[in-house]
Design a protein around this motif. Structure first.
Motif, PDB file in Angstrom:
ATOM      1  N   MET A   1     -52.115 -67.579  -2.598  1.00  0.00           N
ATOM      2  CA  MET A   1     -52.415 -67.835  -1.209  1.00  0.00           C
ATOM      3  C   MET A   1     -53.690 -68.691  -1.115  1.00  0.00           C
ATOM      4  SD  MET A   1     -53.142 -65.082   1.740  1.00  0.00           S
ATOM      5  CE  MET A   1     -54.648 -65.297   2.598  1.00  0.00           C
ATOM      6  N   ILE A   2     -53.643 -69.705  -0.285  1.00  0.00           N
ATOM      7  CA  ILE A   2     -54.787 -70.593  -0.066  1.00  0.00           C
ATOM      8  C   ILE A   2     -55.720 -69.931   0.952  1.00  0.00           C
ATOM      9  CG2 ILE A   2     -55.518 -72.852   0.755  1.00  0.00           C
ATOM     10  CD1 ILE A   2     -52.732 -73.876   0.097  1.00  0.00           C
ATOM     11  N   ARG A   3     -57.016 -69.961   0.673  1.00  0.00           N
ATOM     12  CA  ARG A   3     -58.023 -69.488   1.623  1.00  0.00           C
ATOM     13  C   ARG A   3     -58.866 -70.670   2.069  1.00  0.00           C
ATOM     14  NH1 ARG A   3     -61.348 -64.620  -0.593  1.00  0.00           N
ATOM     15  NH2 ARG A   3     -62.567 -66.431  -1.137  1.00  0.00           N
ATOM     16  N   THR A   4     -59.414 -70.577   3.264  1.00  0.00           N
ATOM     17  CA  THR A   4     -60.331 -71.610   3.727  1.00  0.00           C
ATOM     18  C   THR A   4     -61.717 -71.285   3.184  1.00  0.00           C
ATOM     19  OG1 THR A   4     -59.028 -71.995   5.707  1.00  0.00           O
ATOM     20  CG2 THR A   4     -61.319 -72.744   5.751  1.00  0.00           C
ATOM     21  N   ILE A   5     -62.245 -72.193   2.359  1.00  0.00           N
ATOM     22  CA  ILE A   5     -63.534 -71.964   1.734  1.00  0.00           C
ATOM     23  C   ILE A   5     -64.438 -73.169   1.976  1.00  0.00           C
ATOM     24  CG2 ILE A   5     -64.748 -71.526  -0.427  1.00  0.00           C
ATOM     25  CD1 ILE A   5     -62.083 -70.374  -1.504  1.00  0.00           C
ATOM     26  N   LEU A   6     -65.509 -72.942   2.751  1.00  0.00           N
ATOM     27  CA  LEU A   6     -66.517 -73.975   2.979  1.00  0.00           C
ATOM     28  C   LEU A   6     -67.526 -73.880   1.847  1.00  0.00           C
ATOM     29  CD1 LEU A   6     -67.803 -76.180   4.756  1.00  0.00           C
ATOM     30  CD2 LEU A   6     -68.983 -74.352   5.988  1.00  0.00           C
ATOM     31  N   ASN A   7     -67.607 -74.932   1.047  1.00  0.00           N
ATOM     32  CA  ASN A   7     -68.463 -74.934  -0.129  1.00  0.00           C
ATOM     33  C   ASN A   7     -69.906 -75.291   0.222  1.00  0.00           C
ATOM     34  OD1 ASN A   7     -69.757 -75.408  -2.543  1.00  0.00           O
ATOM     35  ND2 ASN A   7     -68.022 -76.377  -3.504  1.00  0.00           N
ATOM     36  N   SER A   8     -70.103 -76.407   0.922  1.00  0.00           N
ATOM     37  CA  SER A   8     -71.456 -76.835   1.275  1.00  0.00           C
ATOM     38  C   SER A   8     -71.426 -77.770   2.478  1.00  0.00           C
ATOM     39  CB  SER A   8     -72.145 -77.513   0.090  1.00  0.00           C
ATOM     40  OG  SER A   8     -71.462 -78.695  -0.247  1.00  0.00           O
ATOM     41  N   VAL A   9     -72.608 -77.965   3.062  1.00  0.00           N
ATOM     42  CA  VAL A   9     -72.751 -78.810   4.244  1.00  0.00           C
ATOM     43  C   VAL A   9     -74.023 -79.640   4.086  1.00  0.00           C
ATOM     44  CG1 VAL A   9     -73.072 -78.848   6.742  1.00  0.00           C
ATOM     45  CG2 VAL A   9     -71.662 -77.072   5.711  1.00  0.00           C
ATOM     46  N   THR A  10     -73.934 -80.925   4.403  1.00  0.00           N
ATOM     47  CA  THR A  10     -75.124 -81.766   4.467  1.00  0.00           C
ATOM     48  C   THR A  10     -75.194 -82.397   5.852  1.00  0.00           C
ATOM     49  OG1 THR A  10     -73.994 -83.734   3.619  1.00  0.00           O
ATOM     50  CG2 THR A  10     -75.062 -82.311   1.995  1.00  0.00           C
ATOM     51  N   CYS A  11     -76.414 -82.627   6.319  1.00  0.00           N
ATOM     52  CA  CYS A  11     -76.620 -83.238   7.632  1.00  0.00           C
ATOM     53  C   CYS A  11     -77.618 -84.382   7.505  1.00  0.00           C
ATOM     54  CB  CYS A  11     -77.179 -82.224   8.621  1.00  0.00           C
ATOM     55  SG  CYS A  11     -76.104 -80.830   8.953  1.00  0.00           S
ATOM     56  N   VAL A  12     -77.281 -85.505   8.100  1.00  0.00           N
ATOM     57  CA  VAL A  12     -78.211 -86.624   8.198  1.00  0.00           C
ATOM     58  C   VAL A  12     -78.560 -86.735   9.674  1.00  0.00           C
ATOM     59  CG1 VAL A  12     -78.555 -89.089   7.863  1.00  0.00           C
ATOM     60  CG2 VAL A  12     -77.193 -87.790   6.213  1.00  0.00           C
ATOM     61  N   GLU A  13     -79.811 -86.428   9.984  1.00  0.00           N
ATOM     62  CA  GLU A  13     -80.250 -86.390  11.373  1.00  0.00           C
ATOM     63  C   GLU A  13     -80.841 -87.735  11.778  1.00  0.00           C
ATOM     64  OE1 GLU A  13     -82.901 -83.142  10.818  1.00  0.00           O
ATOM     65  OE2 GLU A  13     -81.311 -81.651  11.050  1.00  0.00           O
ATOM     66  N   SER A  14     -80.459 -88.194  12.977  1.00  0.00           N
ATOM     67  CA  SER A  14     -80.958 -89.493  13.430  1.00  0.00           C
ATOM     68  C   SER A  14     -81.588 -89.424  14.813  1.00  0.00           C
ATOM     69  CB  SER A  14     -79.812 -90.513  13.432  1.00  0.00           C
ATOM     70  OG  SER A  14     -78.782 -90.079  14.298  1.00  0.00           O
ATOM     71  N   GLY A  15     -81.530 -88.287  15.445  1.00  0.00           N
ATOM     72  CA  GLY A  15     -82.085 -88.159  16.786  1.00  0.00           C
ATOM     73  C   GLY A  15     -83.518 -87.674  16.762  1.00  0.00           C
ATOM     74  N   SER A  16     -84.103 -87.549  17.935  1.00  0.00           N
ATOM     75  CA  SER A  16     -85.480 -87.065  18.040  1.00  0.00           C
ATOM     76  C   SER A  16     -85.475 -85.559  18.300  1.00  0.00           C
ATOM     77  CB  SER A  16     -86.215 -87.799  19.156  1.00  0.00           C
ATOM     78  OG  SER A  16     -85.542 -87.627  20.381  1.00  0.00           O
ATOM     79  N   GLU A  17     -86.595 -84.931  18.011  1.00  0.00           N
ATOM     80  CA  GLU A  17     -86.716 -83.491  18.209  1.00  0.00           C
ATOM     81  C   GLU A  17     -86.572 -83.147  19.694  1.00  0.00           C
ATOM     82  OE1 GLU A  17     -86.788 -81.136  15.939  1.00  0.00           O
ATOM     83  OE2 GLU A  17     -86.799 -82.602  14.325  1.00  0.00           O
ATOM     84  N   PRO A  18     -85.981 -81.992  20.005  1.00  0.00           N
ATOM     85  CA  PRO A  18     -85.754 -81.621  21.407  1.00  0.00           C
ATOM     86  C   PRO A  18     -87.033 -81.223  22.146  1.00  0.00           C
ATOM     87  CG  PRO A  18     -85.061 -79.854  19.965  1.00  0.00           C
ATOM     88  CD  PRO A  18     -85.419 -81.016  19.081  1.00  0.00           C
ATOM     89  N   VAL A  19     -88.102 -80.950  21.400  1.00  0.00           N
ATOM     90  CA  VAL A  19     -89.374 -80.553  21.989  1.00  0.00           C
ATOM     91  C   VAL A  19     -90.465 -81.433  21.385  1.00  0.00           C
ATOM     92  CG1 VAL A  19     -91.077 -78.693  22.133  1.00  0.00           C
ATOM     93  CG2 VAL A  19     -88.648 -78.164  22.349  1.00  0.00           C
ATOM     94  N   THR A  20     -91.323 -81.961  22.224  1.00  0.00           N
ATOM     95  CA  THR A  20     -92.440 -82.773  21.729  1.00  0.00           C
ATOM     96  C   THR A  20     -93.629 -81.865  21.404  1.00  0.00           C
ATOM     97  OG1 THR A  20     -93.382 -83.108  23.926  1.00  0.00           O
ATOM     98  CG2 THR A  20     -91.739 -84.739  23.165  1.00  0.00           C
ATOM     99  N   VAL A  21     -94.510 -82.366  20.571  1.00  0.00           N
ATOM    100  CA  VAL A  21     -95.736 -81.635  20.262  1.00  0.00           C
ATOM    101  C   VAL A  21     -96.544 -81.449  21.548  1.00  0.00           C
ATOM    102  CG1 VAL A  21     -97.942 -81.767  19.032  1.00  0.00           C
ATOM    103  CG2 VAL A  21     -95.817 -82.337  17.842  1.00  0.00           C
TER     104      VAL A  21
END
Length: 172
Positions: A1-21
């Motif tokens: 039986m096949i199972r759904t297996i998430l091995n890893s995740v990478t993210c490349v972020e290009s936006g600005s932070e939602p809160v400023t200093v």
């Protein structure tokens, strides 16, 4: 039986932070620039804590999810999904799939080998989300302690309560 297996995740972020200093400093009542570098780091850390707690990506990002296999469907690790770029197997061959709509989009596909999904995501930051991130910054600035995200109790400033309404609901 096949199972759904998430091995890893990478993210490349290009936006600005939602809160400023500057906004964090206003909330904390800080006028000097002495803590600006620390606050900038805390804003990033707070955003990532919120994202981990809710699975809601707060800044524009390209997410790559690596699945070892998928049994009928797979949930995307972060939402909202703004569009799928590619769904490929280990040989970089494009695969046929269906993406369901809604709060928890599912990728419908069955594969007993590796599947790589690349998609764009990034949420609209509401005032509630912004306040929750600021409260995380405040908590980390005031107490300077490591917070274990898997603890079940609410933090004193209750940022998690604001974040909970953005967490996805899982119905299997």
């Amino acid at each position: 039986m096949i199972r759904t297996i998430l091995n890893s995740v990478t993210c490349v972020e290009s936006g600005s932070e939602p809160v400023t200093v500057a906004k964090a400093k206003t909330y904390l009542g800080i006028a000097s620039t002495v803590h600006d570098a620390l606050l900038a780091d805390l804003v990033i850390s707070a955003r990532k804590s919120f994202e981990q707690a809710t699975e809601l990506k707060l800044i524009a990002s390209v997410v790559t999810a690596y699945y070892d296999s998928i049994n009928e469907y797979a949930y995307l690790p972060f939402v909202p999904c703004l569009g799928i770029t590619t769904v490929q197997d280990e040989d970089d061959t494009d695969l046929t799939y269906t993406l369901t709509k809604g709060e928890n989009p599912k990728l419908k596909i069955t594969r007993d080998s590796e599947v790589v999904v690349v998609y764009n995501c990034g949420a609209t930051v509401t005032e509630d989300i912004e306040l929750a991130v600021i409260k995380i910054v405040a908590e980390d600035f005031e107490y300077r302690t490591g917070i274990i995200l898997n603890q079940s109790e609410l933090l004193p400033n209750n940022w998690r309560q604001k974040a909970l309404k953005y967490r996805r609901t899982w119905l299997m």
